[in-house]
Design an enzyme around this catalytic site. Sequence first.
Site, short mmCIF file in Angstrom:
data_model
loop_
_atom_site.label_atom_id
_atom_site.label_comp_id
_atom_site.label_asym_id
_atom_site.label_seq_id
_atom_site.Cartn_x
_atom_site.Cartn_y
_atom_site.Cartn_z
N ASP A 116 -4.11 2.51 -4.91
CA ASP A 116 -2.65 2.51 -4.77
C ASP A 116 -2.17 1.24 -4.06
OD1 ASP A 116 -3.77 3.08 -2.35
OD2 ASP A 116 -2.34 4.66 -1.80
N ASP A 170 0.87 -1.19 0.00
CA ASP A 170 0.00 0.00 0.00
C ASP A 170 0.90 1.23 0.00
OD1 ASP A 170 -1.89 1.94 0.29
OD2 ASP A 170 -3.00 0.92 1.88
N LEU A 171 0.76 2.07 -1.05
CA LEU A 171 1.62 3.24 -1.17
C LEU A 171 1.33 4.25 -0.07
CD1 LEU A 171 1.58 3.82 -5.04
CD2 LEU A 171 3.30 2.61 -3.68
#
Length: 797
Positions: free
Chosen positions: A448, A405-406
């Site tokens: 993302d 997860d960015l």
Amino acid sequence: MIKSIENLSIRRKLLLTLVFPSVISLLFASLFLVLLEISEFQKNTRDDLLTLATIIGNRSTAALLFHDTDLAKENLGVLNSLPYVQVACLYDGRGSVFVKVSKNNDENFKCPLFIESEKSRFNAANLSIVQPIKDNTEILGTVYIYANLVEPYWRKIQFTGLLFFVLVSVTTLTFFLTTPLLRLISIPIKKLLDTVTEISDSKDYSLRAVKVNNDEVGVLVDAFNALIGTVEAQNQSLTWAKDRYLALYDDNPTMLFNISKSGLILSVNRTGAKQLGLIVDDLHGRSIFHFMHSDDLPIMHALVEDCLMNPLSIHKQEFKLVCYDKRFIWVKATAKLVDNENQQCSLLVVFEDVTEAHDLTETIIFQASHDALTGLANRSEFDKRINQLVALRADGSENVLCYLDLDQFKVVNDTCGHLAGDELLRQLGDVLRKNLRKNDFIARLGGDEFGLLMYQCSLGQAFQACEKIRDIINDFQFCWEDRSFKVGVSIGISSINATSSNAVDLLKEADSACYAAKDRGRNRVHIFLPDDEELAQRHGEMQWVSKIQRGLEKNSFCLYGQPIVSIADNEEKMHFETLVRYRDDNGFIIPPGAFLPAAERYNMASALDRWVISHLFEWLANKPDFLENLSLCSVNLSGVSLSDDIMLKFITEQFSLWAIPTHKICFEITETAAIANLSSATNFINHLREGGSLFSLDDFGSGLSSFAYLKNLPVDFLKIDGLFVKDIVDDEVDLAMVRAINEVGHIMGKKTIAEFVENEKIFNLLKELGVDYAQGYGISKPVPLDELILIKPFTPV
């Protein structure tokens, strides 16, 4: 013989037809006549001689009785008048010759020595007659006659030959008289045959046969001319159809092949040759397998085998052909076993070029399994790969699932727009793809978030690989227009091994580990372990998400109330705080500590707040006497609701819908939620206070800057954190804190409420401090709304 007759002309066959029956008839008639004449002659001669022998025997009875040889000879002399009788003998009763008469005294003809063994019979051209002479039953003697019938036979044959000559003469005369009539048939047929031969040689169907007579042959000529006319018309149509067929065959957009059982090309149309980059003549005799892609050779062999095994069926298959210039084309083959003009089996194969459709299908399949933005696999394909690994987990291999997860991606999206965010995701997708191990599998799960499968990998190896990925992303610099951004990534790792249950649980484990990485400061790697308390808590919260959703839909929540009493004054009206509980499927009541953290973490707190407000207002509206005696009802609001414009509109609508007096409702907000959303909280509070509602600041004192923010929050009550209240009897620091909060609150014009009042000592001490209200188990435990009663503050329980 029949073969030679078959090749004769019609005229000769007609002549032969006339002559052959005549000759056969003559032969059979002559033979039958000869046989008939001889048979009749033999019968008559025998009968005559038997009759004559009987007469002679009757006349010779006396001669035998009296031994009169002269009389006996006289009686036998009668036979001399018969030219063919050679010998006549008369035997006595003992079988001895009594008298013998012979023509010309020829010694060649003798009487048999033993007459008993002789019988009447023909022997070639000779006839022997034996006739016993009887007197009643006594045999007196025997008459024996021997005749030579050569001369009579010959006269019969001469007669028959004369008759045969006459018949032959008549037949020959008839033949010569009939021959001109045969020409009436043969000549028209010959002319018809000449016309047929000429048409056959010249292929000129405009020629017609000449009609000679109006007989059956004339009808045949008319029919032939009509047939030739039809053939001429059909030949023209056939020629046109053939030209059209050749045009359709060669110019057909599909590729038409006729191949042998072994795969040799017997014929091919121009389209097929052109598609392969050759001409038709170059393909004749070559093997179709020469143009098959090596990967698809078994498919083509199987297609040929299916056609041979099931000749009545049509078989279809798709594969690749290799053209002369090494191009690949995808074709859809339709094949069937057929018989050619020589009754030999071959395969008719129609190849349809489906390269474009196949490429489109592959594109669609690719799009169905890949993310359009990054080109990575999508969530559906990722789930499929996980399920495959789960299915193979029993083989003892260890694989790893990673959830990425960015961090700070929202900053790029909010600052530069979605185009920038999309470009960042594309670039990061390429970075991830290029920095994976050869057999690893990466997918974009949405937003993302990315998923990574590491095959044949231990947790230690996966951790090192993920640290490397984290460093690479951390060092990645994203530039957009004149700005530059750096992002991080939080990674959760879950092991796929023999103890793993299913794909859903694996994703939950990796997701939980990823959230743990974020909770610990982001840009970290966290491994899921079954005994990890933090992850266990988060897992429990995740399980509550579906329960909360279901509880809101099915009204599984229920409302409780806990009285709040005045310490100094004796109020005669009810004041309580509304609390929410969850009733599970077995009817057990579950406190809010079990589900409120999940509701707040997963953005369901506002929905729960709306449920509490709507059901509380409905309950109050249906209890007018209770509402009349109600002083104040407190309702808790989550921090998310303070920044939700929809919540303000909802509360206003509920006041209007249920006609609840706004001044009897006090909304409680926590200090930490208010400080975190100070501006939104202030606007929210002011809006509802203008409508008459009150506000209470819950858990006051738990924040680090409570007094600094207090002057900016327009609340009516301060609820002193129960952590300070419960130990004020024994802890001077807690006592000082409660005293300070109470005094500051009073100075700012706010009333104070002490939580966790668990006994009378605490209550009395609060009264000495001047606290306005008390709430806790020492006053009353939370009870269902229908069980609320007015509590006297001076008699705490």
